[in-house]
Enzyme design. Sequence first.
Site, short mmCIF file in Angstrom:
data_model
loop_
_atom_site.label_atom_id
_atom_site.label_comp_id
_atom_site.label_asym_id
_atom_site.label_seq_id
_atom_site.Cartn_x
_atom_site.Cartn_y
_atom_site.Cartn_z
N ARG A 16 0.78 -1.29 0.02
CA ARG A 16 0.37 0.06 -0.06
C ARG A 16 1.08 1.42 0.17
O ARG A 16 1.79 1.82 0.49
CB ARG A 16 -0.82 0.00 1.21
N HIS A 17 0.23 2.46 -0.40
CA HIS A 17 1.33 3.73 -0.51
C HIS A 17 1.49 4.18 0.46
O HIS A 17 0.91 3.78 1.80
CB HIS A 17 0.73 4.44 -1.21
N ARG A 20 -0.76 9.14 -4.89
CA ARG A 20 0.22 8.66 -4.38
C ARG A 20 0.94 7.12 -4.51
O ARG A 20 1.70 6.77 -2.95
CB ARG A 20 -0.87 8.51 -3.35
N HIS A 47 -3.97 0.31 -2.81
CA HIS A 47 -4.31 0.79 -2.36
C HIS A 47 -5.00 0.01 -1.43
O HIS A 47 -5.24 -1.03 -2.13
CB HIS A 47 -5.71 1.96 -2.98
N GLU A 86 -7.41 3.11 -6.60
CA GLU A 86 -8.70 2.79 -5.69
C GLU A 86 -10.00 2.81 -5.89
O GLU A 86 -10.45 3.20 -7.28
CB GLU A 86 -8.10 3.64 -4.64
#
Length: 204
Positions: free
Chosen positions: A10-11, A60, A155, A84
Amino acid sequence: MSLSRLVLARHGRTMWNAESRMQGRLDPDLDDTGRAQALAAAPLLAAYEPALLVASDQVRAWRTAEAVAKEAGLVPRPEPRLRETSLGDWEGLTGAEVEAGWPGGLEAWRTDPAWAPPGGESRVDVAERAFPVLAELDAELDGTDERRTAMVVAHGGTIGALTASALGWPVEAWHSLSPLGNCAWAILEHRIDRWRLRAWGLGA
């Protein structure tokens, strides 16, 4: 399956994460904490020696992937299917604002993978668009050497949908992954046929 390991990351944090705002398809950048998280995680993720690295093209996730790719000596690939979950009318709102406007909506969204926010996607929708990316990575690495690790930077919602799909869970069991939401990912390892899957989350 040709993949020996699949790493899902995940970012890092954005200002909207810090404010508990629903991001969805909106595209805030990493904040200072998020950039530091990406840089700190990069050598740990690169140690898995991925042969391929693909990432959501939302900023992101892409900034996080760039940090990992630099450490791993790879060129990341942008993949729109890894974006996302679209949260429709909820995007940009806090949880309290969503609850005020749509009482009970957050609970329905968290517990029912087939339920979608108004104007948005369900987690089932997300899995249907994102899971083919994993199959394509598997096919691409078919017949290659022992370095058959693929890495995906995306995400929380997308990773949850991919994880449930990769594990082959029935939709009614997907809510079991809800504790591994944004800001709460622990390392998760599970054998999937010949896959080894790890899911990472980079802090808040």
